[in-house]
Design an enzyme around this catalytic site. Sequence first.
Site, PDB file in Angstrom:
ATOM      1  N   CYS A   1       6.772 -24.169  72.032  1.00  0.00           N
ATOM      2  CA  CYS A   1       7.734 -23.803  73.086  1.00  0.00           C
ATOM      3  C   CYS A   1       8.685 -22.772  72.478  1.00  0.00           C
ATOM      4  O   CYS A   1       8.227 -21.791  71.903  1.00  0.00           O
ATOM      5  CB  CYS A   1       8.442 -25.047  73.632  1.00  0.00           C
TER       6      CYS A   1
ATOM      7  N   ARG B   1      10.254 -29.030  73.425  1.00  0.00           N
ATOM      8  CA  ARG B   1       9.408 -29.362  74.577  1.00  0.00           C
ATOM      9  C   ARG B   1       7.965 -29.622  74.141  1.00  0.00           C
ATOM     10  O   ARG B   1       7.278 -30.489  74.697  1.00  0.00           O
ATOM     11  CB  ARG B   1       9.480 -28.240  75.619  1.00  0.00           C
TER      12      ARG B   1
END
Length: 287
Positions: free
Chosen positions: A246, A251
């Site tokens: 990410c 994430r």
Amino acid sequence: MSHDSSHPSPSEADLLPLIVEPQQLAEMLDHPDIVIVDVPLKAESHARHVPGARLLDFKQLVGSNDDDIPGVPSPEALSDVMSALGITRDSHVVAYDDEGGGWAGRLLWTLALLGHTRYSYLNGGLHAWQGDGLPLSDTASDWSPSEYHAAYMDTSVMATREDILDRLAAEDPQESVVVWDARSAEEYRGEKGQNARLGHIPGAVHFEWAEAMDRERNLRIRDYAELLTELGARGLNPEQHIVTHCQSHHRSGLTWLVGQALGFSDVRAYPGSWKEWGNRDDTPIER
């Protein structure tokens, strides 16, 4: 009894599955080898936590572009983090957070990198625990620090910038890579971001981390069969060499964990992520 924290315990089985449901964990709260770690996005959400949970500031899991492995704290720094949490090589660590699994996944990925194989994710984290009506504590947890000796013992869970570049250039399909970009669609398309260069790694497949969460079930990981179908339709399959990233491997902590849960044979995370890739002038980018 003192623990030798430099080697994994010999033959003890995992106490809990990789993805553990709240009720399963509730029945094991008093087990001496279970260490529950809360890695919240918002520190104030720890004010009411799973009983016995130990608070970890997620910033302690993230390195800088100047580290030996960009994005990964040094073994010395990680030794301090794990020791402060009272984790030993015998501990079965259960991680959770307040946002659907990003920071919890990053902690579990870090443990995997350190060769620590006894770990679980509390499915849905704080939201699922509360949603199931289980009790929360507002009392600060009490524990003793340990002497954890961290080393990068299993680098098969990680990909570096150089690894990705080599595989992008590989002529043998067996050596190729499929990049799983867990960022927003706007970041993927190069319309948003705080980096010197915007866009995505050439050929990267976009499947945003939040798409893996079931918002009807308190942010648990979605139905596995549905996820496998949707990921396959995007071009992500269990037998591929997959690298997920990410902006800072936050994430993608969840997408790496989802790959593990779905039985992907070779899913790795790129800890440098776009924070590294998008701030160099020698990395290829598509928009």
